[in-house]
Write a protein that holds these residues in place. Structure first.
Motif, PDB file in Angstrom:
ATOM      1  N   GLU A 188       9.685  18.801  -1.919  1.00 53.41           N
ATOM      2  CA  GLU A 188       8.409  18.631  -1.222  1.00 53.41           C
ATOM      3  C   GLU A 188       7.993  17.167  -1.297  1.00 53.41           C
ATOM      4  OE1 GLU A 188       3.707  19.343  -2.165  1.00 53.41           O
ATOM      5  OE2 GLU A 188       5.125  20.828  -2.931  1.00 53.41           O
ATOM      6  N   VAL A 189       7.685  16.582  -0.149  1.00 49.10           N
ATOM      7  CA  VAL A 189       7.206  15.205  -0.100  1.00 49.10           C
ATOM      8  C   VAL A 189       5.808  15.207   0.505  1.00 49.10           C
ATOM      9  CG1 VAL A 189       7.631  12.851   0.691  1.00 49.10           C
ATOM     10  CG2 VAL A 189       9.570  14.358   0.209  1.00 49.10           C
ATOM     11  N   ASP A 190       4.821  14.780  -0.276  1.00 48.92           N
ATOM     12  CA  ASP A 190       3.442  14.674   0.196  1.00 48.92           C
ATOM     13  C   ASP A 190       3.160  13.227   0.584  1.00 48.92           C
ATOM     14  OD1 ASP A 190       3.468  17.227  -0.756  1.00 48.92           O
ATOM     15  OD2 ASP A 190       1.794  16.999  -2.138  1.00 48.92           O
ATOM     16  N   ILE A 191       2.723  13.020   1.809  1.00 48.05           N
ATOM     17  CA  ILE A 191       2.372  11.688   2.300  1.00 48.05           C
ATOM     18  C   ILE A 191       0.897  11.735   2.694  1.00 48.05           C
ATOM     19  CG2 ILE A 191       2.976   9.849   3.927  1.00 48.05           C
ATOM     20  CD1 ILE A 191       5.521  11.745   4.463  1.00 48.05           C
TER      21      ILE A 191
ATOM     22  N   LYS B 225      -5.545  -7.215   1.004  1.00 47.09           N
ATOM     23  CA  LYS B 225      -6.884  -6.628   0.974  1.00 47.09           C
ATOM     24  C   LYS B 225      -7.021  -5.702  -0.232  1.00 47.09           C
ATOM     25  CE  LYS B 225      -7.595  -6.725   5.979  1.00 47.09           C
ATOM     26  NZ  LYS B 225      -7.952  -5.928   7.181  1.00 47.09           N
ATOM     27  N   ARG B 226      -8.244  -5.551  -0.697  1.00 52.07           N
ATOM     28  CA  ARG B 226      -8.525  -4.635  -1.799  1.00 52.07           C
ATOM     29  C   ARG B 226      -9.699  -3.738  -1.416  1.00 52.07           C
ATOM     30  NH1 ARG B 226      -8.737  -7.539  -7.574  1.00 52.07           N
ATOM     31  NH2 ARG B 226      -8.796  -5.326  -8.131  1.00 52.07           N
ATOM     32  N   GLY B 227      -9.669  -2.520  -1.943  1.00 53.80           N
ATOM     33  CA  GLY B 227     -10.775  -1.602  -1.693  1.00 53.80           C
ATOM     34  C   GLY B 227     -10.683  -0.835  -0.390  1.00 53.80           C
ATOM     35  N   GLY B 228      -9.571  -0.968   0.354  1.00 53.61           N
ATOM     36  CA  GLY B 228      -9.425  -0.261   1.612  1.00 53.61           C
ATOM     37  C   GLY B 228      -8.700   1.057   1.438  1.00 53.61           C
ATOM     38  N   PRO B 229      -8.194   1.619   2.531  1.00 52.68           N
ATOM     39  CA  PRO B 229      -7.451   2.882   2.458  1.00 52.68           C
ATOM     40  C   PRO B 229      -6.204   2.746   1.583  1.00 52.68           C
ATOM     41  CG  PRO B 229      -8.027   2.332   4.723  1.00 52.68           C
ATOM     42  CD  PRO B 229      -8.315   1.116   3.907  1.00 52.68           C
ATOM     43  N   VAL B 230      -5.723   3.872   1.085  1.00 56.81           N
ATOM     44  CA  VAL B 230      -4.523   3.913   0.248  1.00 56.81           C
ATOM     45  C   VAL B 230      -3.539   4.900   0.860  1.00 56.81           C
ATOM     46  CG1 VAL B 230      -3.587   4.510  -2.016  1.00 56.81           C
ATOM     47  CG2 VAL B 230      -5.792   3.358  -1.856  1.00 56.81           C
ATOM     48  N   LEU B 231      -2.279   4.484   0.976  1.00 51.97           N
ATOM     49  CA  LEU B 231      -1.197   5.365   1.422  1.00 51.97           C
ATOM     50  C   LEU B 231      -0.388   5.768   0.201  1.00 51.97           C
ATOM     51  CD1 LEU B 231       0.324   3.927   4.735  1.00 51.97           C
ATOM     52  CD2 LEU B 231      -0.069   6.351   4.241  1.00 51.97           C
ATOM     53  N   SER B 232      -0.184   7.042   0.007  1.00 49.35           N
ATOM     54  CA  SER B 232       0.561   7.526  -1.159  1.00 49.35           C
ATOM     55  C   SER B 232       1.703   8.436  -0.727  1.00 49.35           C
ATOM     56  CB  SER B 232      -0.364   8.306  -2.106  1.00 49.35           C
ATOM     57  OG  SER B 232      -1.458   7.527  -2.521  1.00 49.35           O
TER      58      SER B 232
ATOM     59  N   VAL C  44       5.379   6.217   8.065  1.00 45.23           N
ATOM     60  CA  VAL C  44       5.959   6.570   6.765  1.00 45.23           C
ATOM     61  C   VAL C  44       6.669   7.919   6.855  1.00 45.23           C
ATOM     62  CG1 VAL C  44       5.465   7.120   4.360  1.00 45.23           C
ATOM     63  CG2 VAL C  44       4.294   5.212   5.463  1.00 45.23           C
ATOM     64  N   ALA C  45       6.018   8.905   7.472  1.00 45.51           N
ATOM     65  CA  ALA C  45       6.608  10.242   7.605  1.00 45.51           C
ATOM     66  C   ALA C  45       7.896  10.189   8.421  1.00 45.51           C
ATOM     67  CB  ALA C  45       5.607  11.192   8.256  1.00 45.51           C
ATOM     68  N   ARG C  46       7.918   9.363   9.444  1.00 45.75           N
ATOM     69  CA  ARG C  46       9.081   9.278  10.330  1.00 45.75           C
ATOM     70  C   ARG C  46      10.290   8.681   9.626  1.00 45.75           C
ATOM     71  NH1 ARG C  46       6.656   6.675  13.938  1.00 45.75           N
ATOM     72  NH2 ARG C  46       5.815   8.545  14.926  1.00 45.75           N
TER      73      ARG C  46
ATOM     74  N   TYR D  86       8.325   9.162  -9.425  1.00 45.30           N
ATOM     75  CA  TYR D  86       8.242  10.188  -8.396  1.00 45.30           C
ATOM     76  C   TYR D  86       7.224   9.872  -7.307  1.00 45.30           C
ATOM     77  CZ  TYR D  86       4.237  11.767 -11.223  1.00 45.30           C
ATOM     78  OH  TYR D  86       3.064  11.822 -11.939  1.00 45.30           O
ATOM     79  N   ALA D  87       6.519   8.744  -7.409  1.00 44.86           N
ATOM     80  CA  ALA D  87       5.487   8.436  -6.422  1.00 44.86           C
ATOM     81  C   ALA D  87       5.316   6.932  -6.245  1.00 44.86           C
ATOM     82  CB  ALA D  87       4.158   9.076  -6.835  1.00 44.86           C
ATOM     83  N   ILE D  88       4.755   6.559  -5.106  1.00 47.75           N
ATOM     84  CA  ILE D  88       4.465   5.166  -4.806  1.00 47.75           C
ATOM     85  C   ILE D  88       3.188   5.124  -3.967  1.00 47.75           C
ATOM     86  CG2 ILE D  88       5.913   5.222  -2.730  1.00 47.75           C
ATOM     87  CD1 ILE D  88       5.538   2.131  -4.968  1.00 47.75           C
ATOM     88  N   THR D  89       2.367   4.114  -4.173  1.00 50.07           N
ATOM     89  CA  THR D  89       1.174   3.941  -3.344  1.00 50.07           C
ATOM     90  C   THR D  89       1.225   2.575  -2.683  1.00 50.07           C
ATOM     91  OG1 THR D  89      -0.195   2.999  -5.113  1.00 50.07           O
ATOM     92  CG2 THR D  89      -0.215   5.397  -4.865  1.00 50.07           C
ATOM     93  N   PHE D  90       0.609   2.479  -1.502  1.00 51.10           N
ATOM     94  CA  PHE D  90       0.557   1.230  -0.748  1.00 51.10           C
ATOM     95  C   PHE D  90      -0.883   0.899  -0.399  1.00 51.10           C
ATOM     96  CE2 PHE D  90       4.581   3.340   0.359  1.00 51.10           C
ATOM     97  CZ  PHE D  90       5.491   2.350  -0.010  1.00 51.10           C
ATOM     98  N   GLY D  91      -1.189  -0.394  -0.400  1.00 52.37           N
ATOM     99  CA  GLY D  91      -2.483  -0.885   0.058  1.00 52.37           C
ATOM    100  C   GLY D  91      -2.257  -1.879   1.176  1.00 52.37           C
ATOM    101  N   LEU D  92      -3.281  -2.154   1.952  1.00 57.52           N
ATOM    102  CA  LEU D  92      -3.171  -3.135   3.026  1.00 57.52           C
ATOM    103  C   LEU D  92      -2.876  -4.506   2.436  1.00 57.52           C
ATOM    104  CD1 LEU D  92      -6.129  -1.954   5.258  1.00 57.52           C
ATOM    105  CD2 LEU D  92      -3.707  -1.921   5.897  1.00 57.52           C
TER     106      LEU D  92
END
Length: 211
Positions: free
Chosen positions: A179-182, A99-106, A202-204, A90-96
């Motif tokens: 419901e989709v939370d980004i 790179k490690r330790g940066g922002p995360v997109l979920s 991602v939202a688009r 039901y979910a997926i996360t992305f990283g740059l």
């Protein structure tokens, strides 16, 4: 002479046929390659979390396209705690990328059954409810045009140890709502704004379709 001429004519026609066939193959290959290149290279399918009361998941699935320069995050950290266990659908996360330790997109898909009539807000969204700590700051920073997904608000909020930008998509379903939370998150708020365009992308390109 006539027979020879006929054979010559047939041979010439055969060469033209071969050349024409080769040209068609090349044209088809180029067109097919262009179509494949234009299609999303990394698209992920999510099935909404069952509603807690009626255990239904609706009749929709959510297709997520990885934004440019981001890749599916296979690292256990800083994966948000509400996305455990790792083998969820039901979910997926992305990283740059690289790179490690940066922002995360979920991205997380949740189903709200017919019995749940509450209006979805950042505070009672699936992500907001499942944060370990209370939201200390909440602010609407902009509204974006997400194409087929309509006009969407981008919210900024903070807990004691992490900052977030959140977009929530809600779509009607025959058994309730999807419901989709980004969200884009990082320890420091300054890390978020340079990647706001990735959150918007991602939202688009989120697609909620029948399954």
């Amino acid at each position: 002479m006539i027979a020879s001429g006929d054979r010559s004519h047939i041979g010439l026609t055969g060469k033209h046929s071969v050349r024409f066939a080769v040209a068609l193959v090349i044209l088809f290959s180029v067109s097919f390659g262009h179509l494949c290149f234009s299609a999303p290279e990394h698209e992920y399918e999510l099935i909404p979390i069952p509603d807690g009361k009626d255990l239904s998941r609706g009749n929709k699935k959510v297709l997520v396209t990885a934004p440019k320069d981001w890749e599916a995050n296979r690292q256990p950290s800083p994966r948000p705690i509400w996305l455990e266990p790792r083998d969820i659908d039901y979910a997926i996360t992305f990283g740059l990328s690289g790179k490690r330790g940066g922002p995360v997109l979920s991205v997380c898909a949740n189903h709200r059954g017919r019995s749940d009539a509450v209006t979805v807000s950042p505070r009672n969204s699936y992500m907001g409810v499942n944060l370990e700590t209370d939201i200390e700051q909440l602010k609407l920073i902009k509204t974006i045009d997400a194409g087929a997904n309509g006009k969407l608000d981008v919210w900024r909020f903070r807990t004691y140890n992490r900052n977030y930008l959140l977009v929530v998509i809600v779509q009607r379903d025959t058994a309730g709502r999807i419901e989709v939370d980004i969200d884009l998150s990082a320890k420091g708020g300054a890390q978020l704004m340079p990647y706001l365009s990735s959150l918007e992308a991602v939202a688009r390109f989120i697609r909620i379709i029948d399954r």
